[in-house]
Motif scaffolding. Structure first.
Motif, PDB file in Angstrom:
ATOM      1  N   THR A  52       0.804  -1.134   0.092  1.00 26.42           N
ATOM      2  CA  THR A  52      -0.111   0.115  -0.106  1.00 26.42           C
ATOM      3  C   THR A  52       0.968   1.116   0.099  1.00 26.42           C
ATOM      4  N   ARG A  54       0.311   5.513   0.281  1.00 30.26           N
ATOM      5  CA  ARG A  54      -0.243   6.367   0.763  1.00 30.26           C
ATOM      6  C   ARG A  54       0.192   7.842   0.291  1.00 30.26           C
ATOM      7  N   LEU A  55      -0.785   8.413  -0.751  1.00 31.43           N
ATOM      8  CA  LEU A  55      -0.581   9.604  -1.340  1.00 31.43           C
ATOM      9  C   LEU A  55      -1.274  10.812  -0.947  1.00 31.43           C
ATOM     10  N   PRO A  57      -4.492  11.877   0.885  1.00 26.03           N
ATOM     11  CA  PRO A  57      -5.637  11.274   1.129  1.00 26.03           C
ATOM     12  C   PRO A  57      -6.066   9.972   0.432  1.00 26.03           C
ATOM     13  N   ARG A  58      -5.277   9.770  -0.593  1.00 29.76           N
ATOM     14  CA  ARG A  58      -5.279   8.554  -1.432  1.00 29.76           C
ATOM     15  C   ARG A  58      -4.638   7.262  -1.080  1.00 29.76           C
ATOM     16  N   THR A  59      -5.019   6.117  -1.157  1.00 29.20           N
ATOM     17  CA  THR A  59      -4.285   5.222  -0.927  1.00 29.20           C
ATOM     18  C   THR A  59      -4.253   4.238  -2.042  1.00 29.20           C
ATOM     19  N   LEU A  60      -3.242   4.059  -2.723  1.00 32.27           N
ATOM     20  CA  LEU A  60      -3.115   2.863  -3.780  1.00 32.27           C
ATOM     21  C   LEU A  60      -2.381   1.519  -3.150  1.00 32.27           C
ATOM     22  N   THR A  61      -2.680   0.647  -4.160  1.00 28.61           N
ATOM     23  CA  THR A  61      -2.359  -0.861  -3.908  1.00 28.61           C
ATOM     24  C   THR A  61      -1.331  -1.234  -5.097  1.00 28.61           C
ATOM     25  N   SER A  81       2.468  -1.312 -10.123  1.00 23.29           N
ATOM     26  CA  SER A  81       1.791  -0.098  -9.485  1.00 23.29           C
ATOM     27  C   SER A  81       0.614   0.212 -10.122  1.00 23.29           C
TER      28      SER A  81
END
Length: 153
Positions: A52, A54-55, A57-61, A81
């Motif tokens: 995971t 975190r950027l 408020p965004r969360t990318l997996t 990614s």
């Protein structure tokens, strides 16, 4: 292509021990806030780690896949990614006296990262690699000191 190296003041086997522990991925990989083992047995070819990022408020997996593993010296990964694309990361661990010389080589393969790959992106990767190799050194060297302290009577 961004290539960087770091001398780690521990034996190569201690470096490999950290690289081979999929649960410690987020301890040294810059940008990951969490990671957990995925499929297979890390670091065997085809094994994965889910991570995971975190950027704000965004969360990318994403997922990291082992493409080549030659314990205890070489580990090649493909980082997926999602919308940002994929990248190849090759890690080589060389004996250097009593220590380890770690060489990190990364380049984008597909997606936005591959399409936009240029000298400026390589400069950003160099900064990331400096931090990542520094974190790896701290994790390895701290573990080596704890192991040595525990081995003494």
């Amino acid at each position: 292509m961004a290539v960087r190296h770091q001398l780690i003041r521990s034996a190569p086997e201690a470096v490999w021990e950290v690289l081979a522990d999929g649960s410690r991925y987020s301890d040294w990989v810059v940008g990951t806030s969490d990671s957990q083992p995925g499929k297979g047995h890390w670091p065997e070819v085809g094994a994965t780690i889910d991570y995971t990022v975190r950027l704000g408020p965004r969360t990318l997996t994403g997922e990291t896949i082992v493409r080549r593993s030659e314990p205890p010296r070489e580990l090649e990964l493909e980082v997926d990614s999602g919308p940002l694309g994929t990248a190849r990361i090759a890690i080589e661990v060389r004996p250097w006296g009593d220590h380890a010389l770690v060489i990190l080589d990364e380049h984008p393969l597909r997606g936005v990262g591959g399409a936009l790959h240029n000298v400026a992106l390589d400069a950003v990767l160099q900064l990331r690699h400096r931090s990542m190799l520094g974190r790896l050194a701290k994790v390895v060297e701290r573990g080596s000191r704890h192991a040595a302290a525990g081995a003494q009577p």
